[in-house]
Design an enzyme around this catalytic site. Structure first.
Site, PDB file in Angstrom:
ATOM      1  N   TYR A  56     -16.722 -11.622  43.196  1.00 22.81           N
ATOM      2  CA  TYR A  56     -17.512 -11.451  41.974  1.00 22.81           C
ATOM      3  C   TYR A  56     -17.862 -12.809  41.351  1.00 22.81           C
ATOM      4  O   TYR A  56     -16.974 -13.566  40.945  1.00 22.81           O
ATOM      5  CB  TYR A  56     -16.753 -10.608  40.949  1.00 22.81           C
ATOM      6  N   GLY A 207     -24.699   6.216  36.152  1.00 23.31           N
ATOM      7  CA  GLY A 207     -25.650   7.310  36.191  1.00 23.31           C
ATOM      8  C   GLY A 207     -25.181   8.551  35.461  1.00 23.31           C
ATOM      9  O   GLY A 207     -25.983   9.289  34.883  1.00 23.31           O
TER      10      GLY A 207
END
Length: 300
Positions: A56, A207
């Site tokens: 990351y 989502g």
């Protein structure tokens, strides 16, 4: 926050943690300060399982998490991952040879500013190296006192069995949500071997928050169908909570369905969302809710 044994290796964790991948992504000082604020609030709320990876931000995320912890390091269960590496062609590959395992651990310890990693994951399988070699090197890190517990990510049942035969595995980290259920294929093995499950993207990469703005999701995470959206919204309305909290509670309560410890690590950059996520640990979905969500998810 309530706690649970994560697997059978003696690691006890809160029932929800925090995925730190997006923290500090804009590389600005305001963003970094916000990340520190969020991590401190997570510790205050008991969401002390913090998950990062050397991938990351090219290691920057580990540095930021380590700096944020500072004098509060002892309050956290610090987890990181290794094994995904850039290739000369600008793509991502995997590396799991013993020498790299040891070097990656030392580099993560330096970036995190700590002398021990609580849970060290193999981020992705290097198929050019026997998994026994990779996990054997990870076990050597436990013997050296650099790592306390071992985890796997993105592996199949055969890999889990082979790895666990070398050294007990505490946790499997994988995507798991109402729109991504591939992990369920390996859950019987996790139950058999006493391995906990740490779902990332438990809200379907955002989502399932069902908020009215465009969002992008990784290709392995499905779209939210109108039928599933309707069920999630209806259940959220009846409980007086947000849709994303229903999605999180569904994942959380799969622990009872599958007989394994389940510790989701939803990621966020906003304290308000963090607090909503933590509140979802107190949301109890009844059998009818769970059945409706399961059917809508499978029929999506």
């Amino acid at each position: 926050m309530r706690t649970t044994p994560l697997g059978s290796t003696g690691l006890t964790v809160p029932i929800q943690g925090v995925g730190c991948m997006r923290l500090g992504a804009s590389r600005g000082p305001d963003d970094d300060r916000a990340a520190v604020t969020l991590i401190h609030r997570a510790l205050d709320l008991g969401a002390t399982l913090l998950d990062t990876a050397d991938l990351y931000g090219g290691g920057r995320n580990e540095v930021l998490v380590g700096r944020a912890l500072g004098q509060r390091r002892a309050e956290a269960i610090l987890c990181t991952k290794f094994g995904v590496v850039p290739t000369p062609h600008g793509e991502l590959g995997a590396r799991g040879d013993a020498a790299y395992v040891r070097a990656a651990c030392d580099a993560s310890l330096t970036r995190l500013g700590t002398d021990v990693i609580d849970l060290f994951y193999l981020h992705d399988r290097d198929h050019s190296v026997p998994i026994e070699e990779t996990v054997g090197a990870m076990a050597g890190l436990v013997d050296a006192g650099k790592v306390r517990h071992l985890g796997l990510s993105n592996v199949d049942s055969a890999d889990i069995r082979a790895a666990h035969a070398v050294h007990p595995i505490a946790a499997l980290q994988s995507q798991w949500s109402l729109v991504g259920r591939e992990i369920e294929k390996v859950l019987p093995v996790c139950r058999e071997l006493g391995i906990g499950v740490v779902p990332y993207c438990p809200q379907g990469a955002g989502g399932l928050n069902l908020e009215p703005y465009p969002r992008s999701r990784p290709p392995h995470i499905g779209e939210v169908s109108p039928s599933l959206e309707g069920v999630v919204r209806d259940i959220a309305g009846r409980h007086g909570v947000r849709p994303g909290q229903v999605a999180l509670a569904w994942v959380q309560q799969q622990a009872d369905v599958w007989g394994v410890a389940v510790v989701p690590i939803p990621g966020t950059t906003r304290v308000a969302h963090l607090q909503e996520n933590v509140a979802a640990t107190e949301l109890v979905l009844d059998g009818a809710d769970l059945d409706r969500l399961d059917r809508a998810s499978r029929n999506a």
